[in-house]
Design an enzyme around this catalytic site. Structure first.
Site, short mmCIF file in Angstrom:
data_model
loop_
_atom_site.label_atom_id
_atom_site.label_comp_id
_atom_site.label_asym_id
_atom_site.label_seq_id
_atom_site.Cartn_x
_atom_site.Cartn_y
_atom_site.Cartn_z
N LYS A 81 -8.68 -30.72 25.58
CA LYS A 81 -7.82 -29.56 25.28
C LYS A 81 -6.99 -29.90 24.05
CE LYS A 81 -4.50 -26.46 27.60
NZ LYS A 81 -3.73 -26.21 28.84
N SER A 156 -4.40 -21.56 30.88
CA SER A 156 -4.51 -21.72 29.45
C SER A 156 -5.65 -22.64 29.00
CB SER A 156 -3.19 -22.27 28.90
OG SER A 156 -2.97 -23.58 29.38
N SER A 180 -2.99 -23.80 34.91
CA SER A 180 -3.89 -23.77 33.75
C SER A 180 -5.14 -24.66 33.81
CB SER A 180 -3.13 -24.13 32.49
OG SER A 180 -2.43 -23.00 32.03
#
Ligand code: GLN
Length: 491
Positions: A81, A156, A180
């Site tokens: 990420k 997210s 997330s």
């Protein structure tokens, strides 16, 4: 092994193919880079891919193996990420503010994967500063769900989720402040675990709400997650909230049968507001756990409905403080036009942050201001304590809690962007876990009538990750939801 089976392989399978030298890390990495090359234009799962750097790392992994040293993940490509700082590589956090930021250092998590010999495959797209539930707040454009590219992948960590689901990467990292990791895992039909707060170091993980943020792995099976946890977890003195605990082997319980496991079903997780098909799939999964020997009982988490309001005071409060560092002076975006220092700050922040981030900064600053601190921030802290106590009470009667990860399946792009509160409510079942600092996990348990994946959430007591992974693994031995390949990205 044919290419399709390599792309579809478990981490264990890849590790043995590499050990048996049926493929080299360079060949394997090239295979995933090619798949990214052909599918990323549609999915927008990656922000940065540096093929040369990845192949160089793969080359080193092959050389290390030839000289006899190799850890289980050596030579396996992993996507990260874009919230984890990576030395010499763009680290954007999905924001225009950091769209030019090349990190001078590696996050602890990045160091751990490098030390394990894993190959950094690229940096994945995400909601700006991890604020969002759909990966639509990214400055780099929305991520698409591989099961239906007209739908969001959740957020997210939506880029990581889409990449793993579409076989663009065998595994990825994510972060979870209010859901997330778990919610995008649910919406894309993969697995993800948010560990107990403090198990994975936050050093070099760009801060959103520090008392809630926790990094964790995303992959296609519980067994893969255990391998990744073994790399990611561990004490780091550079993060003051990192826990100094004995190293654990997260795979140690995988063979443990489910007989005697007590599963608590919170009545608040099965009421109004949960999509009927989601509820049905989750109930079917729970029946499967019962067939495997687990016992179920009803528990209650009466303060569940307070968790979203408490979170949307506390998380913005912490964010408003954490994001004050982005001022155009030290790093990141600086406005081109300004007449004085104050205007430079103002213009840089006005241009660099998107609407959702600004909304959070405004709310956070407001609830922390002298006149409102007691009325909002302090009250929310008290609610946080009540939410955590609910779990303490429930875990007196059960070993694991199960329910839906999200109240619905993936929704069309744009469907909730106009209504922040609707977007916030998607996290109704995940947020309480962060407020309490507990470990939580999502695994796929079926599909709705439109062919979109449904996620089952497992919540454990502090440090029960190995037990949770084991329970999920037993379920995955007798079901095949986690092996399904998304329709829009066939192998
Ligand atoms: N959707 C939640 C938010 O927008 C949680 C995000 C997260 O876990 N990073 O804050």
């Amino acid at each position: 092994m044919p290419n399709a089976s390599l792309l579809d392989s478990s981490l264990k399978g890849l590790a043995s193919a590499l050990a048996a030298k049926t493929i080299s890390s360079v060949e394997l990495t090239r295979l995933f880079l090619e798949r990214i090359g052909s599918l990323n234009a549609v999915l927008n799962a990656f922000i940065t891919v540096d093929a040369e750097r990845s192949l160089a790392q793969a080359g080193s992994a092959d050389a290390a193996r030839a000289s006899g040293s190799a850890s289980p993940l050596a030579g396996i490509p992993v996507a990260h990420k874009d919230i984890f700082c990576t030395r010499g590589l763009l680290t954007t956090c999905g924001s225009k503010m950091l769209s030019n930021f090349v990190s001078p250092y590696d996050a602890h998590v990045i160091e751990r994967f490098a030390a394990a010999g894993a190959v950094l495959l690229g940096k994945t797209n995400m909601d700006e500063f991890a604020m969002g539930s759909s990966s639509e707040t990214s400055w780099f454009g929305p991520v698409k769900n591989p099961w239906n590219t007209g739908c969001v992948p959740g957020g997210s960590s939506g880029g990581s989720a889409a990449a793993v689901a579409a076989r663009l990467a065998p595994a990825a990292t994510g972060t979870d402040t209010g859901g997330s990791i778990r919610q995008p895992a649910a919406l894309t039909g993969i697995c993800g675990i948010k560990p107990t707060y403090g198990v994975v170091s936050r050093y070099g993980m760009i801060a959103f709400a520090s008392s809630l943020d926790q990094g964790g792995p995303m992959a296609r099976s519980a067994e893969d997650l255990a391998m990744l946890m073994n790399v990611m977890a561990g004490h780091d003195p550079r993060d003051s909230t990192s826990l100094a605990r004995e190293r654990e082997n997260y795979a140690r319980d995988l063979d443990r049968p489910l007989e005697g496991l007590r599963i608590g079903l919170p009545k608040e997780y099965f009421g109004d507001g949960v999509d009927a098909e989601v509820a049905a799939r989750v109930q079917e999964a729970i029946r499967e756990f019962e067939r495997l020997g687990a016992r179920t009982l009803e528990v209650t988490l009466p303060n569940t409905r307070l968790s979203v309001p408490a979170y949307y005071v506390l998380a913005p409060a912490e964010a408003s403080s954490n994001l004050s560092r982005f001022d155009g002076v030290r790093y990141g975006h600086r406005a081109a036009n300004y007449d004085n220092l104050l205007e430079m700050y103002r213009n840089s922040r006005a241009e660099g942050f998107g609407a959702e981030v600004k909304r959070r900064i405004l709310i956070g600053t407001y609830v922390l201001s002298a006149g409102y601190y007691d009325a909002y921030y302090l009250q929310a802290q008290k609610l946080r304590r009540l939410v955590a106590r609910d779990f303490t009470a429930a875990f007196r009667d059960c070993d694991l809690i199960m329910g839906p990860t999200a109240p619905g399946t993936a929704f069309p792009l744009g469907a909730k962007t106009g209504d922040p509160v609707q977007m916030y409510l998607i996290d109704i079942f995940t947020i309480a876990v962060n407020l309490a600092g507990l470990p939580g996990m999502s695994i796929p348990c079926g599909f709705d009538a439109r062919g979109l994946p449904v996620g089952l959430q497992l919540i454990g007591n502090y440090f029960s990750e190995a037990r949770m992974l084991a329970a999920a693994h037993r379920y995955q031995l007798v079901t095949d939801w986690h092996t399904r390949v998304p329709k829009e990205t066939p192998l």
